[in-house]
Every structure is written in structure tokens, then in C-alpha cells.
Design an enzyme around this catalytic site. Structure first.
Site, PDB file in Angstrom:
ATOM      1  N   SER A 105       0.356  -1.599  -0.109  1.00  0.00           N
ATOM      2  CA  SER A 105      -0.202   0.237  -0.118  1.00  0.00           C
ATOM      3  C   SER A 105       0.319   1.445   0.370  1.00  0.00           C
ATOM      4  O   SER A 105       1.791   1.164  -0.621  1.00  0.00           O
ATOM      5  CB  SER A 105      -1.031   0.577   0.985  1.00  0.00           C
ATOM      6  N   ASP A 119      -8.535  -4.588  -6.513  1.00  0.00           N
ATOM      7  CA  ASP A 119      -7.351  -3.281  -5.036  1.00  0.00           C
ATOM      8  C   ASP A 119      -8.833  -2.214  -6.012  1.00  0.00           C
ATOM      9  O   ASP A 119      -8.842  -1.330  -6.420  1.00  0.00           O
ATOM     10  CB  ASP A 119      -6.426  -3.096  -5.583  1.00  0.00           C
ATOM     11  N   HIS A 151      -7.033  -4.838  -1.865  1.00  0.00           N
ATOM     12  CA  HIS A 151      -5.969  -4.268  -1.602  1.00  0.00           C
ATOM     13  C   HIS A 151      -5.386  -5.061  -0.653  1.00  0.00           C
ATOM     14  O   HIS A 151      -4.226  -5.046  -0.771  1.00  0.00           O
ATOM     15  CB  HIS A 151      -6.524  -2.903  -1.408  1.00  0.00           C
TER      16      HIS A 151
END
Length: 412
Positions: A232, A326, A360
Site C-alpha cells: 500500500s 484493488d 487490497h
């Protein structure tokens, strides 16, 4: 039928490492009787995660979750670890929190009568993070904050810096489980941990340089090449470290961005500004959650190029792992762009692994799926995307690829 004859077994043992599979069996049931299996885990925040599945005993009165299909519940079909990856929080938008890995995560398994709902048998699976003899060393050195995991054995071992998400402080589960595989792993915090500010005005790359130097200086670490794993927001930090520091050999970037985001990044006299948000691209979906996938613009556009990380400077190997569903941002697009940048500079030192229907947060195997949650940079609950089964399979596959990648590029 006497319930005392009914046994719930967790094989090969009730104790295992968190990333290991177990075999669940119920024995002593009446032939062809329905039985409900339930799992429950309470995380370090007190959030309760639960899953359930309905099974039918065979002619010998046994249910083997390895081979028997679930007929309904949290999942259907043959799913040996379904009662683990399908664990869902009772408190919506909660991600499983494990602050300290000295204690195991406890997953209670119950077998209940399909007719009466009465508990027939129960057992607890102790899912540990640290193998016997591993050292967990909290680090407060100068301004560096984190936790170092050193595996047992003679060593020296390859060293890896582990960076987590913007609001996630650090990830002891991933660091410790990776260290079990024969690496010295430094879980490095960079915001909102101990005395580190929650929302710093800037991030200084020198902080991360000090952390790499600290790791390289450990007697158990085999240098000179160091690995980095990031997910991330920290993906861009990993790319920056790979671009500006010498001695980085292998970098894993999971659902990251190829440009800096949220906070300005400084290194010596260089400033990399964050990519500006396009607020009109934020959507509110039916559930009332925000979908921020398209909130970041194309970093390669002239007006945004100052935010790009100059990865063409990097000399390491890259593994870009991206989820096609995602919803945090368009990580597939960013990874493709990063790969194109490297290729345009004559570098084939990368691989891109794509996972359809995954969301994600690609975590360690069997970690409960997190479809939505609080977003530290946005300041509200957002959707993270993915489907539970596909996401779980992606986590399992990526875990093998990460180990293979680090072994081949750090073990030389």
C-alpha cells in the site's frame, strides 16, 4: 447417541504456525448426519471474527474438512481452510489486529448438531507466529522505531526491512512469519507508533536509510544486499529506498503506487511531493462506503511527474504483486507503469504478478479477508475490494512467491 464418542480433531497438532494449514476432522457422528462447524477468533482489539459451514457425515460417521464439501454457511464446496479465511468481523469494517506476536491467535472450533444446534465437541487451534528459539527485539535507536525478528540457528541470514500500511504502524505477523523462513526481518514503523507522529508534515528518507544501516550492521545479517517488502502506501517508500540507496538487492511491492502519496518525501535536497487527489473521482457505493480507487490521477502526466519515484535509478530486482479488484487505488495500472519505466531504461529486473478478484490487503496466508475498513489517509471507511476465496488463494500463492524471490536474490 453418546456425545462423548464424538471427537473434533485438529491435525497434525492443535499448535501450528499461523501460515500453516491444518486438517479438521469430526469423528463418531451418526452416518450421514448433518453437523455445523463454527470458528471464532477474538483479535487484540477485542473484535470477534466468526465463520460457519454445514457438513454431512459420511457412512462411517466422519467429516474430513480436507475432502468433504461445505453445503452452506460462510462458504460452499471443498475448502480445507475455509473456517479460517472466511472468518468475518462482527463489528463491520474491522481488519484483524495482532499487535504483539509473542502470544498466538486462538481459533476456537466447535461442532454442533445440524438438528438441535447443541455443541457436540470443541477444540482450539493455537496459531503461533514465532518458531521456538526466535528472538523478538524491540528497537528504539536514535529515532528508529520497530521490532527485529531473528530466527534461531547459526546464520548469518539475509536481512529484510518490512514496511506496512499508512495507518497500520507495523506488521509483526508478516515479519515474524517471514523470519521463520530463515531471514532477519526488521518491522519498521514510520507513523503513529510509540513517539512517531500520527500525521507527519514530511517523511525523511534518511530515517529509512538509518534503518537499513542498522539492519545491515546486525551480526546475524548476511550482507551486503538487503531486501524490502512493502504494501500500500509504503510501496512508494520501498521504491524510493531502492532508487536512492545502494545495497538494496530485492524489493517486493504489494498493491503500491509508483508515485509518492499523502505526505511529502524528502531526501537530502530532493523533495518528492504527494500525488494530488482528484476528489470528484471518489464514489459512494450502495452500502454508503467510499470507493476511492480512481482518486489518484495518472502520475506520468506532465503536471504530476514530480511525484514519480525515479525507479530507473534502482539496481535491485523487483516483484510487483497486484490485485485486479484493488479498490484502494489502481495498483495494476501503477505496476504496469513502473514496469514500463524500468523496461524503457533497459532493465528487465522485475516481475509483475496479478491476482484477479483479490482485494487490497494481500496479507499472510489464512489471514481473514478484509473487504472494507477505515482508511488512514481518507479518514473514513472505504471499500478495499476482492472476493474472499480468490483473495485467500492469492495470499497463499504470493506467500510462496515472496519467499522464493527473496531466497533467489538475497541468498547469494
Amino acid at each position: 447417541m453418546a456425545y462423548s464418542q464424538i471427537r473434533l480433531k485438529i491435525l497434525p497438532s492443535v499448535r501450528c504456525l499461523f501460515d500453516k494449514m491444518v486438517q479438521l476432522k469430526v469423528e463418531g457422528l451418526a452416518p450421514h448426519k448433518q453437523v455445523q462447524l463454527r470458528s471464532k477468533l477474538v483479535d487484540d482489539r477485542g473484535v470477534v471474527f466468526k465463520a460457519s459451514a454445514l457438513y454431512k457425515a459420511d457412512e462411517t460417521g466422519q467429516v474430513d474438512v480436507y475432502t468433504a464439501p461445505s453445503l452452506g454457511g460462510s462458504y460452499t464446496g471443498v475448502e480445507p481452510m475455509g473456517l479460517f479465511w472466511a472468518l468475518a468481523p462482527e463489528t463491520p469494517h474491522s481488519k484483524l489486529l495482532k499487535k504483539n506476536v509473542l502470544s498466538p491467535s486462538l481459533v476456537e472450533i466447535e461442532a454442533l448438531s445440524g438438528e438441535t444446534g447443541e455443541v457436540l465437541a470443541s477444540e482450539t487451534n493455537e496459531r503461533r507466529y514465532m518458531t521456538e528459539g526466535m528472538k523478538r527485539i524491540p528497537v528504539q535507536l536514535g529515532r528508529i522505531r520497530g521490532v527485529l525478528f531473528v530466527p534461531p540457528g547459526k546464520g548469518p541470514f539475509p536481512g529484510i526491512v518490512d514496511l506496512y500500511t499508512f495507518g497500520g504502524r507495523l506488521t509483526e505477523p508478516r515479519s515474524s512469519l517471514l523470519a521463520n523462513k530463515g531471514f532477519v526481518v526488521f518491522a519498521l514503523a514510520y507513523t503513529d507508533y510509540q513517539d512517531l507522529p500520527k500525521r507527519p508534515k514530511k517523511l525523511e528518507l534518511e530515517y529509512f536509510e538509518e534503518a537499513v544501516s542498522y539492519l545491515r550492521a546486525q551480526p546475524e545479517v548476511k550482507g551486503p544486499g538487503i531486501g524490502i517488502i512493502a504494501i500500500s502506501h509504503s510501496g512508494a517508500l520501498a521504491l524510493s529506498m531502492s532508487s536512492f540507496f545502494s545495497g538494496i538487492s530485492a524489493t517486493v511491492c504489494i498493491n503500491g503506487c509508483n508515485a509518492n502519496t499523502v505526505i511529502p518525501l524528502h531526501y537530502k535536497d530532493i523533495v518528492i511531493p504527494p500525488l494530488p487527489h482528484v476528489m470528484k473521482n471518489v464514489k459512494i457505493i450502495e452500502s454508503g462506503l467510499l470507493d476511492v480507487r480512481d482518486a489518484l490521477p495518472d502520475p506520468s502526466l506532465e503536471k504530476n511527474r514530480a511525484s514519480l519515484i525515479p525507479i530507473e535509478r534502482a539496481s535491485c530486482q523487483f516483484l510487483f504483486a497486484v490485485s485486479e479488484d484493488d479498490r484502494n487505488w489502481n495498483s495494476v495500472f501503477f505496476a504496469k507503469q513502473a514496469a514500463a519505466t524500468l523496461r524503457n531504461h533497459g532493465k528487465e529486473s522485475f516481475q509483475v504478478v496479478k491476482y484477479p478478484k483479490a482485494g487490497h490487503f494481500l496479507e499472510v496466508p489464512h489471514m481473514p479477508f478484509c473487504p472494507s475498513g477505515f482508511h488512514g489517509a481518507v479518514g473514513s471507511d472505504v471499500v478495499f475490494g476482492g472476493e474472499p476465496k480468490a483473495h485467500s488463494e492469492a495470499q497463499l500463492d504470493l506467500w510462496g512467491k515472496v519467499q522464493e524471490f527473496f531466497k533467489s536474490h538475497l541468498d547469494n
